[in-house]
Write a protein that holds these residues in place. Structure first.
Motif, PDB file in Angstrom:
ATOM      1  N   ALA A  20     -10.490 -14.955   5.425  1.00  0.00           N
ATOM      2  CA  ALA A  20     -11.802 -15.180   6.025  1.00  0.00           C
ATOM      3  C   ALA A  20     -12.180 -14.031   6.957  1.00  0.00           C
ATOM      4  N   GLN A  21     -11.226 -13.588   7.769  1.00  0.00           N
ATOM      5  CA  GLN A  21     -11.516 -12.498   8.708  1.00  0.00           C
ATOM      6  C   GLN A  21     -11.884 -11.218   7.965  1.00  0.00           C
ATOM      7  N   ALA A  22     -11.137 -10.908   6.910  1.00  0.00           N
ATOM      8  CA  ALA A  22     -11.429  -9.700   6.139  1.00  0.00           C
ATOM      9  C   ALA A  22     -12.772  -9.832   5.423  1.00  0.00           C
ATOM     10  N   GLY A  23     -13.039 -11.026   4.893  1.00  0.00           N
ATOM     11  CA  GLY A  23     -14.308 -11.260   4.204  1.00  0.00           C
ATOM     12  C   GLY A  23     -15.497 -11.082   5.127  1.00  0.00           C
ATOM     13  N   TYR A  24     -15.379 -11.572   6.354  1.00  0.00           N
ATOM     14  CA  TYR A  24     -16.479 -11.431   7.321  1.00  0.00           C
ATOM     15  C   TYR A  24     -16.717  -9.966   7.691  1.00  0.00           C
ATOM     16  N   ARG A  25     -15.714  -9.136   7.500  1.00  0.00           N
ATOM     17  CA  ARG A  25     -15.869  -7.703   7.769  1.00  0.00           C
ATOM     18  C   ARG A  25     -16.473  -6.964   6.568  1.00  0.00           C
ATOM     19  N   GLY A  26     -16.849  -7.731   5.547  1.00  0.00           N
ATOM     20  CA  GLY A  26     -17.486  -7.116   4.387  1.00  0.00           C
ATOM     21  C   GLY A  26     -16.536  -6.664   3.304  1.00  0.00           C
ATOM     22  N   ARG A  27     -15.269  -7.002   3.439  1.00  0.00           N
ATOM     23  CA  ARG A  27     -14.286  -6.639   2.421  1.00  0.00           C
ATOM     24  C   ARG A  27     -14.362  -7.626   1.256  1.00  0.00           C
ATOM     25  N   SER A  28     -14.139  -7.147   0.042  1.00  0.00           N
ATOM     26  CA  SER A  28     -14.015  -8.061  -1.103  1.00  0.00           C
ATOM     27  C   SER A  28     -12.565  -8.539  -1.145  1.00  0.00           C
ATOM     28  N   VAL A  29     -12.397  -9.850  -1.104  1.00  0.00           N
ATOM     29  CA  VAL A  29     -11.056 -10.427  -0.895  1.00  0.00           C
ATOM     30  C   VAL A  29     -10.720 -11.428  -1.990  1.00  0.00           C
ATOM     31  N   LEU A  30      -9.509 -11.314  -2.523  1.00  0.00           N
ATOM     32  CA  LEU A  30      -8.967 -12.266  -3.493  1.00  0.00           C
ATOM     33  C   LEU A  30      -7.693 -12.872  -2.930  1.00  0.00           C
ATOM     34  N   VAL A  31      -7.618 -14.205  -2.914  1.00  0.00           N
ATOM     35  CA  VAL A  31      -6.404 -14.912  -2.501  1.00  0.00           C
ATOM     36  C   VAL A  31      -5.766 -15.517  -3.749  1.00  0.00           C
ATOM     37  N   LEU A  32      -4.482 -15.245  -3.945  1.00  0.00           N
ATOM     38  CA  LEU A  32      -3.742 -15.773  -5.084  1.00  0.00           C
ATOM     39  C   LEU A  32      -2.631 -16.696  -4.602  1.00  0.00           C
ATOM     40  N   ASP A  33      -2.463 -17.835  -5.273  1.00  0.00           N
ATOM     41  CA  ASP A  33      -1.368 -18.755  -4.946  1.00  0.00           C
ATOM     42  C   ASP A  33      -0.923 -19.457  -6.211  1.00  0.00           C
TER      43      ASP A  33
END
Length: 395
Positions: A20-33
């Motif tokens: 969430a923090q990285a996304g709010y900084r405008g980064r494109s983020v993928l979480v894998l689990d």
């Protein structure tokens, strides 16, 4: 082939916070689990109500080979910061003992909070994703997830430790660290019940389910004053879980069974009123009756001794026995019931400010996978939030 700025392995507390923090900084983020549900450990924590932080969290509440390592992240994202996030999402909560904060309703509220934050921040979360073939590239990293190749600039390892394997815990985080040449310190179960050898356990078998307040002390002098619970396998309860993280195999644990009582003074006063009362009857007013009976059967106390016969020597011996009752665990219940994993990725390999590997630019480790373990009572969640937040500002 997919391209993201940031890939986070692990959809737990630290991973979702970082995302969430990285996304709010405008980064494109993928979480894998690889699990079928995000935040599985959150969901069962705190008896299903999630002890999501502790208002007293400070560096002193953490075990780490480098005790200074946790200071930066904890100072930059405090318990109050997460409390404000909880309040913004309208999650009702209450304080229990020792600064522990729990959801009024359900741990699902915390998972939903994190997923909502990730959604607002534009994060992609993919479950049932099996990560393999991680490689360093000129511009970051490549990895395979369910056969698809994914490229990223920053790779965050947030897949936890070995505790609670039924929740799909794996050693993947340690394997990634070792693959890239990072030192991993030996791991063992922490915040875990003790087991006892059969000769020690059999006399206590009938006490299973009995609890009482104690002070538990390890051989290094660390002590915790909380409740202890007798079990069919040995000892549990908050005091035991806490001290288990400081206990080393082969050591004794010392228990003060009457931490709030001046036993000599109380028994002297009882003896003045009822000189013929037996020691067993008197102690049953201070301790669980079944425990007193077991102590008498073991020969630890002379249960039939009248209080008038309790001379200075006997009193001193009794006080010593009950204030430093020694148990010799033969081990713990292990990762199966452990709440955390002690040890892990050596913090000397990481930046305390960003959680980035010093020798591998773009590779980050957050949460339980590293050699940081909090006390029982919301401290490990606070480390997840703080380390996740810190990495989220840097990836």
């Amino acid at each position: 082939m997919a391209q993201f700025d940031v890939v986070i392995i692990g959809a737990g507390a630290a991973g979702l916070m970082c995302a969430a923090q990285a996304g709010y900084r405008g980064r494109s983020v993928l979480v894998l689990d690889h699990a079928k549900q995000a935040g599985k450990k959150i969901l069962i924590s705190g008896g299903g109500r999630c002890n999501f932080t502790n208002i007293n969290a400070s560096p002193a509440n953490y075990l780490c080979s480098n005790p200074h390592f946790v200071k930066s992240a904890l100072a930059r994202y405090k318990a109050q910061d997460f409390i404000e996030l909880v309040e913004r999402h309208g999650v009702a909560y209450h304080e229990k003992t020792l600064g522990q904060l729990f959801c009024d309703d359900s741990a699902k509220d915390i998972v939903q909070l994190l997923l909502t934050e990730c959604d607002w921040a534009g994060v992609t979360v993919r479950l049932r994703s099996h990560v393999a073939d991680i490689q360093k590239t000129g511009s970051g990293f490549s990895l395979s997830a369910n056969g698809e190749t994914i490229h990223c600039q920053s790779l965050v390892v947030a897949c936890g430790g070995l505790s609670m394997p039924k929740l799909c815990a794996t050693p993947l985080g340690y394997q990634i660290a070792q693959q890239f040449g990072l030192k991993v310190l030996p791991t063992r179960a922490g915040l875990v019940p003790f087991t006892l050898d059969k000769p020690d356990l059999e006399p206590l078998a009938e006490l299973a389910g009995v609890s009482l307040p104690v002070t538990a002390q390890s051989q290094d002098g660390t002590l915790f004053k909380e409740a202890m619970l007798f079990t069919h396998r040995g000892l549990s309860g908050p005091a035991i879980l806490q001290i288990s993280s400081f206990w080393q195999p082969g050591e004794d644990v010392s228990l003060n069974l009457l931490p709030d009582t001046d036993l000599a003074q109380v028994l002297t006063a009882m003896g003045a009123k009822h000189p013929n009362q037996t020691l067993k009857t008197a102690l049953a007013r201070l301790l669980p009756k079944r425990l007193v009976e077991v102590l008498a059967e073991q020969g630890s106390i002379d249960g039939e001794l009248p209080l008038k016969a309790l001379d200075e020597g006997r009193m001193k011996k009794l006080v010593q026995m009950l204030s430093a009752y020694r148990v010799h665990p033969n081990g713990t219940e292990g990762y199966r019931t452990a709440e955390v994993t002690l040890g892990g990725v050596d913090t000397d390999e990481l930046s305390s400010k960003t959680l980035e590997a010093k020798q591998v630019p773009g590779l980050y480790f957050i949460g339980e996978v590293m050699d940081v373990t909090g006390w029982l009572g919301g401290y490990n969640f606070q480390w997840a939030w703080a380390s996740g937040w810190a990495a989220g500002q840097a990836v």
